[in-house]
Design a protein around this motif. Sequence first.
Motif, mmCIF file in Angstrom:
data_model
loop_
_atom_site.group_PDB
_atom_site.id
_atom_site.type_symbol
_atom_site.label_atom_id
_atom_site.label_comp_id
_atom_site.label_asym_id
_atom_site.label_seq_id
_atom_site.Cartn_x
_atom_site.Cartn_y
_atom_site.Cartn_z
ATOM 1 N N ALA A 64 0.829 -1.198 0.000
ATOM 2 C CA ALA A 64 0.000 0.000 0.000
ATOM 3 C C ALA A 64 0.866 1.252 0.000
ATOM 4 C CB ALA A 64 -0.923 -0.013 1.218
ATOM 5 N N ILE A 65 1.973 1.226 0.751
ATOM 6 C CA ILE A 65 2.895 2.368 0.763
ATOM 7 C C ILE A 65 3.491 2.575 -0.621
ATOM 8 C CG2 ILE A 65 5.144 3.140 1.638
ATOM 9 C CD1 ILE A 65 4.336 1.807 4.328
ATOM 10 N N LEU A 66 3.886 1.485 -1.274
ATOM 11 C CA LEU A 66 4.438 1.590 -2.623
ATOM 12 C C LEU A 66 3.422 2.216 -3.573
ATOM 13 C CD1 LEU A 66 6.613 1.006 -4.737
ATOM 14 C CD2 LEU A 66 5.670 -1.300 -4.968
ATOM 15 N N THR A 67 2.154 1.826 -3.452
ATOM 16 C CA THR A 67 1.115 2.404 -4.315
ATOM 17 C C THR A 67 0.996 3.902 -4.093
ATOM 18 O OG1 THR A 67 -0.130 0.330 -4.383
ATOM 19 C CG2 THR A 67 -1.349 2.351 -4.867
ATOM 20 N N ILE A 68 0.996 4.335 -2.838
ATOM 21 C CA ILE A 68 0.886 5.761 -2.516
ATOM 22 C C ILE A 68 2.083 6.536 -3.073
ATOM 23 C CG2 ILE A 68 0.945 7.433 -0.606
ATOM 24 C CD1 ILE A 68 -0.666 5.326 1.014
ATOM 25 N N HIS A 99 1.839 6.163 6.063
ATOM 26 C CA HIS A 99 1.247 5.393 7.164
ATOM 27 C C HIS A 99 -0.015 6.088 7.683
ATOM 28 C CE1 HIS A 99 3.641 1.895 8.402
ATOM 29 N NE2 HIS A 99 4.691 2.519 7.885
ATOM 30 N N ALA A 100 0.038 7.413 7.813
ATOM 31 C CA ALA A 100 -1.130 8.151 8.297
ATOM 32 C C ALA A 100 -2.310 7.972 7.342
ATOM 33 C CB ALA A 100 -0.783 9.627 8.466
ATOM 34 N N GLU A 101 -2.044 8.028 6.043
ATOM 35 C CA GLU A 101 -3.109 7.857 5.045
ATOM 36 C C GLU A 101 -3.713 6.462 5.131
ATOM 37 O OE1 GLU A 101 -3.605 7.842 0.163
ATOM 38 O OE2 GLU A 101 -2.010 9.048 1.082
#
Length: 322
Positions: free
Chosen positions: A175-179, A205-207
């Motif tokens: 998910a971090i990579l996608t963001i 992480h906050a998102e």
Amino acid sequence: MSLPDVALVGDIGGTNARFALVSAGGVQPQAIEILPCVGYANLDDAVVDYLERSGVGAVANVCLAVASPVRGAEVRMTNNHWHFDINEMRDRFGWQAFKVVNDFTAMALGVLHVGADKLIHVCGGGGNPARPKLVIGPGTGLGVSGLVPIHNGWVPLVTEGGHVDFAPTDDIESAILTILRQRFGRVSVERILCGQGLLDLYQAHAEIQGVAAALDTPEKITAAATGQGDPLARQVLGHFCGILGRVAGNAALTLGSLGGVYLCGGIVPRFADFLLDSPFQAGFEDKGRMRPLMESTPVHIVTEPYTGLLGAAEALNNPEVA
């Protein structure tokens, strides 16, 4: 001091220029001065001012480490307005030898002269001092270098290892990579393992958690994680350390650096105690069948503030450094 007695070394960053004198053939910096780059129109003005401050009118041999790629004679600093031509500088000042090396190449060479009292052991056994050494560290970017032993010394590696792909290992990292991919396109490990990367990781992480990203600088995140017990900041800094451990472990396997791994740069020493209790070691050692190899590889945090100056002096004396 006369011309043959001393040489000039420097470590030029985006904000400050560190200058020092070293005895001919030596590496220990003397008369260290830290000059703000913004206070000088260019490198030559800073050199003139430093030599006047130090009481040495001229020198014959010079080596400067610069936070910039070094290709050909023209050098343009990445994060300040300075630029210079190596040949023009040599001619102007009458230097017999003038070497310019990348700042992380100098960092690697400087590790050879860092005292044991400036090293914090993180993990690993005794290793093999005769094998290559890995030097890695987050700062403005992620510097990666290495030292390869030869018969009479060491050869530094000039690499761009910080720009390898970030490889997620779980759903959160995916998910971090996608963001981050939505923001930057390609995501290298440097996108995370640097000062700005710590902030980007915190915001991601906050998102994902659907909470406010209350902190807006990497310094605030580090302070909140280490001193104020902020849960999100602690989680993010721990994750940062875990990723750093994995990346360092991958690089150590690639280089075969049983001679040791040295964590350098301006960021990690600021939270050394936190890193010692973080997932760094787990990330470094979790290499499947290669775990015994990783467990035997010593890892240290380098706390010497003038490693770059030590490395510039080593580079000046090292015939393997052009």
